[in-house]
Design a protein around this motif. Structure first.
Motif, PDB file in Angstrom:
ATOM      1  N   SER A 133      -6.528  -1.180  -6.141  1.00 45.32           N
ATOM      2  CA  SER A 133      -5.469  -1.562  -5.229  1.00 45.32           C
ATOM      3  C   SER A 133      -5.702  -1.363  -3.948  1.00 45.32           C
ATOM      4  O   SER A 133      -5.088  -2.083  -3.154  1.00 45.32           O
ATOM      5  N   LEU A 134      -6.144  -0.193  -3.446  1.00 46.12           N
ATOM      6  CA  LEU A 134      -6.203   0.145  -2.146  1.00 46.12           C
ATOM      7  C   LEU A 134      -7.653  -0.090  -1.357  1.00 46.12           C
ATOM      8  O   LEU A 134      -7.401  -0.255  -0.140  1.00 46.12           O
ATOM      9  N   ASP A 170      -1.888  -9.073  -1.658  1.00 44.67           N
ATOM     10  CA  ASP A 170      -0.489  -8.540  -1.791  1.00 44.67           C
ATOM     11  C   ASP A 170       0.340  -9.058  -2.790  1.00 44.67           C
ATOM     12  O   ASP A 170       1.275  -8.277  -3.489  1.00 44.67           O
ATOM     13  N   GLN A 176      -0.508  -7.980  -6.243  1.00 42.14           N
ATOM     14  CA  GLN A 176      -0.043  -6.592  -6.454  1.00 42.14           C
ATOM     15  C   GLN A 176       1.377  -6.623  -6.707  1.00 42.14           C
ATOM     16  O   GLN A 176       1.868  -5.704  -7.407  1.00 42.14           O
ATOM     17  N   ASP A 189       0.984  -1.345  -0.062  1.00 39.44           N
ATOM     18  CA  ASP A 189       0.052  -0.053  -0.080  1.00 39.44           C
ATOM     19  C   ASP A 189       0.832   1.205  -0.185  1.00 39.44           C
ATOM     20  O   ASP A 189       0.486   2.155  -0.455  1.00 39.44           O
TER      21      ASP A 189
END
Length: 293
Positions: free
Chosen positions: A147-148, A156, A159, A75
């Motif tokens: 993504s957030l 994750d 990502q 993040d």
């Protein structure tokens, strides 16, 4: 509060690095404004490429469970890098503007001529780089919240994998700098072209098939069933981004083939570097352009 700090840090870091690099090249190295600006944009893109690739490798290597494992860097880097996509739209225009000046379009004088030049530059920029602009807008408008927020702290690992396509960017930037200074005939350009082809194919073309394959292994289901169970945001993102990667990879291959063919057909004594060939996707531009961002 930490999220706002990271966004602000990214908003300052990338333009600040561009300005610092440009001033250094101009005042310490004696470069012209245009050359310093264009090379500086390549440098910033390369730095972002290295940072994103490093973050991706750290995240991927730290997550054994592809859905549940978390890493703080995921993040954090998303927040930090999001302003880069807005900055890069300006950086691409800066390169386009310099190309017009190199071609002699700056000969018009006066405010009216300047306005016409700016208008022509904006129109030409939009026509030439519309795909990359849409790509960057998509990354901010869709990838950032997806993504957030939408993934709700899961995945994750995936990502981190999505950071790895930036590996090819540094080879794209180096290739453009070499072409800018007419170094297409050098061994460095050839090696860089090979690395670009390999990194783009592995990290971008194979990216989305691998993501579906990795989830199929995690969920113990066939690959063809993954789109049926994956969130719609994942399917939409893949449907929009993967064709772009395929298109740009096609341009890279065509440029490489054209360059190889022309070199092999040119007599060695009269050979001159072909300034119109490029091994890079040119941020969505066709390989015929000489000004590469």
């Amino acid at each position: 509060m930490s999220a706002l700090v990271l966004i602000c840090a990214g908003s300052v870091f990338f333009p600040g690095l561009l300005l610092l690099s440009k001033l250094t090249l101009r005042h310490m190295m004696g470069w012209r404004e245009g050359d310093a600006a264009v090379v500086s944009t390549r440098l910033v893109s390369s730095v972002q490429s290295i940072m994103a690739t490093s973050a991706g490798c750290i995240i991927v290597s730290s997550c054994r469970d592809v859905m549940e494992d978390r890493h703080w860097l995921t993040d954090s880097y998303i927040l930090f890098v999001t302003p880069y996509f807005a900055y890069d739209i300006y950086a691409m225009f800066l390169c386009h503007w310099h190309k017009l000046q190199v071609k002699g379009h700056e000969e018009e004088e006066g405010k009216r001529g300047e306005v016409r030049l700016v208008g022509a530059a904006v129109v030409g920029y939009l026509r030439r780089d519309i795909l990359m602009m849409l790509h960057h807008i998509f990354m901010v408008a869709f990838w950032f919240p997806a993504s957030l927020l939408w993934r709700q702290g899961k995945g994750d690992y995936f990502q981190g994998v999505l950071f790895l396509p930036e590996l090819s960017t540094q080879f794209v930037c180096l290739g453009k700098v070499l072409i800018q200074y007419q170094k297409q005939h050098t061994l460095l350009h050839k090696v860089n072209g090979i690395l670009l082809l390999l990194s783009f194919f592995i990290c971008r073309v194979l990216l989305f098939p691998y993501l579906y394959y990795a989830y199929s292994r995690y969920a113990s289901i066939p690959v063809y069933s993954v789109p049926l169970v994956a969130p719609w945001q994942c399917n939409l993102g893949a449907a929009l981004l993967w064709p772009l990667q395929l298109y740009w990879f096609t341009l890279i291959c065509r440029g490489a083939l054209r360059q190889f063919t022309r070199r092999s057909n040119s007599p060695s004594k009269t050979f001159k570097p072909d300034h119109d060939c490029c091994l890079s996707p040119s941020n969505g531009r066709t390989p015929q352009h000489t000004d590469k961002h």
